[in-house]
Scaffold this active site. Structure first.
Site, short mmCIF file in Angstrom:
data_model
loop_
_atom_site.label_atom_id
_atom_site.label_comp_id
_atom_site.label_asym_id
_atom_site.label_seq_id
_atom_site.Cartn_x
_atom_site.Cartn_y
_atom_site.Cartn_z
NE ARG A 264 -1.34 -4.43 0.52
CZ ARG A 264 -0.68 -5.34 1.25
NH1 ARG A 264 -0.66 -5.24 2.56
NH2 ARG A 264 -0.05 -6.33 0.66
CG HIS A 268 -4.64 -7.83 0.51
ND1 HIS A 268 -4.47 -7.22 -0.71
CD2 HIS A 268 -5.68 -8.69 0.35
CE1 HIS A 268 -5.34 -7.70 -1.57
NE2 HIS A 268 -6.10 -8.59 -0.95
CE1 TYR A 277 2.75 -8.55 2.84
CE2 TYR A 277 1.45 -10.15 4.07
CZ TYR A 277 1.55 -8.94 3.40
OH TYR A 277 0.44 -8.12 3.30
#
Length: 370
Positions: A264, A268, A277
C-alpha cells in the site's frame, strides 16, 4: 536489478519464500514452472489501460476527499495489478465480494466510478446492481465479506451452477474470526470460493510480521486447501494464478487461498498518516516495483505499444478525471427521509411513525420558527 521477491531485503520483514512472477520489476517476461499465461497483444494493452485509468480514478478521488468533497477515501495506490489481474480473471457468471478498497475490481466488473464515489460522498450505500455486475456491495466490517462469499458459494454449489466466487480480504483480516470461520466452512464443503488476500504489509499501522509468524498463504494448509503466493505487483502473474484457482473451484476442487504480495503506497484511508509507522526508504524501495511501470516497460521494449498509445491512454485518464470531478460535484444530496424508505419492502407502523416524526421535526424549522 530489483530484488525479484518483493520485501525480501526489507529490514522490517523476515526472509520471504519464492512467489509466482511472470513479469519482473524491470519489465522482463519470465517463466514459472506451475503457472503460465497465453495472452495476446491486445489484451496486454487493455491491461495497461486498466491499470492507468484505475490509478487516475484513485488519485482524483483522493484529491476530492482532501478538498472536502468526500467523507473518506480508501486508496488502492500500488495495488492496481492485484485488483485488475484478479478482476479480469473472473467470468461473467462469477461473483466477487469486495472489501472497501477494490476499486480496480469494480472497474473490471463494469461498475461506474461515480457509483463507488457516491458511497464515499455519503449520497447512497452503493449505487450499482450486484446481480447485474457480479460484484457485491462494499463491506466495511473487516472480514465479514468472506462469510457472505462462502455462503454464496454454497448456494452456487447446490444450484449446480458452473461459476465460482472470489472473496477479497486484506492481510489484517486474516486475524478476524469471521475469515477463519469462512475458510473452515469452505474447506469442509469444498465450496467453489477463492480467497484473495491482498497482503499490502500493513493492517492500518500494524506490520505483517506482528500479525503472522508464517507467510499468509501457508495458513491454507491448516484448513485443508491449497495456498499460493503471487507477486501482487505483477498483473500477468495475478491473472494467471487467479484464473487457475477460479477454474479449479468451478471444477469442484474446492477453495484456494491466494496471497497477493503487494504494498500500500498511500495511506490506509485519508484519515491515516502512514509516516507515523513506516520509513520513507521503505516506500522508495517499493516504488521500484511499481505495477504500472513494469507493464509499460514490457510493452515498450517488445514493440507492443508505442508513444501514441501511451499518450492516448493518458488523455483518456484526463477525461476520466474530469468526468469524476464533475459528476461528484453534481451529486445531489438525498432526502433525509430515505433512511426510512428503503429498510423494508413494506414499511412497518413503528418505522412509519418515526418517519412522520422526522418530517414534522424538520418542518418545524421552516419559516424561522426556531
Amino acid at each position: 536489478m530489483v530484488d525479484p521477491v518483493p520485501g525480501a531485503g526489507a529490514p522490517h520483514l523476515p526472509g520471504q519464500p519464492p512467489l509466482v512472477q511472470l513479469l519482473t520489476p524491470e519489465g522482463e517476461r519470465v517463466e514459472h514452472p506451475d503457472h503460465s499465461i497465453d495472452i495476446g497483444d491486445e489484451e496486454l494493452r487493455a491491461l495497461y489501460r486498466d491499470l492507468v485509468l484505475v490509478r487516475r480514478w484513485d488519485v482524483e478521488a483522493t484529491a476530492l476527499q482532501r478538498q472536502g468533497e468526500l467523507g473518506i477515501w480508501a486508496s488502492l495506490l500500488g495495488q492496481e495489478a492485484a485488483q485488475v489481474g484478479a478482476g479480469r480473471a473472473l467470468t461473467a457468471a462469477d461473483m466477487a465480494f469486495p472489501t472497501y478498497r477494490e476499486h480496480g475490481v469494480a472497474w473490471a466488473r463494469g461498475v461506474d466510478p461515480l457509483q463507488v464515489i457516491s458511497l464515499f460522498r455519503g449520497v447512497d450505500a452503493g449505487g450499482w446492481d450486484p446481480v447485474a455486475t457480479g460484484f457485491n456491495l462494499y463491506t466495511v466490517v473487516i472480514g465479514a465479506q468472506t462469510l457472505h462469499a462462502t455462503g454464496y458459494a454454497m448456494g452456487v454449489q447446490r444450484d449446480g451452477a458452473e461459476s465460482a466466487v472470489l472473496a477479497f480480504l486484506g492481510d489484517g483480516a486474516t486475524s478476524q474470526g469471521e475469515v477463519n470461520e469462512a475458510m473452515i466452512w469452505a474447506s469442509s464443503l469444498s465450496a467453489p470460493v477463492v480467497f484473495f488476500c491482498q497482503n499490502n504489509q500493513y493492517a492500518i499501522s500494524v506490520p505483517i510480521e506482528r500479525q503472522s509468524r508464517v507467510p499468509l498463504y501457508q495458513r491454507a494448509a491448516g484448513f485443508g486447501f491449497p495456498g499460493v503466493r503471487v507477486d501482487g505487483n505483477d498483473v500477468l502473474a495475478v491473472l494467471a494464478v487467479t484464473r487457475a484457482a477460479l477454474a479449479a473451484a468451478r471444477e469442484g476442487q474446492g477453495p484456494t487461498f491466494i496471497e497477493a504480495f503487494t504494498y500500500r503506497m498511500g495511506a490506509h484511508t485519508t484519515s491515516d498518516d502512514p509516516t507515523r509507522y513506516r520509513l520513507a526508504s521503505e516506500l522508495e524501495e517499493w516504488k521500484l516495483r511499481d505495477p504500472i511501470a513494469r507493464v509499460k516497460a514490457y510493452l515498450s521494449r517488445s514493440g507492443i505499444a508505442d508513444a501514441d498509445f501511451f499518450a492516448a491512454v493518458d488523455a483518456e485518464g484526463d477525461e476520466l478525471a474530469a468526468r469524476i470531478r464533475k459528476g461528484t460535484l453534481d451529486m445531489a444530496d438525498p432526502a433525509g427521509t430515505e433512511i426510512f424508505d428503503h429498510v423494508y419492502a413494506e414499511m412497518p407502523p413503528t418505522l412509519a411513525a418515526q418517519r412522520a416524526e422526522f418530517v414534522d421535526y424538520h418542518a418545524s424549522f421552516e419559516g424561522g420558527a426556531h
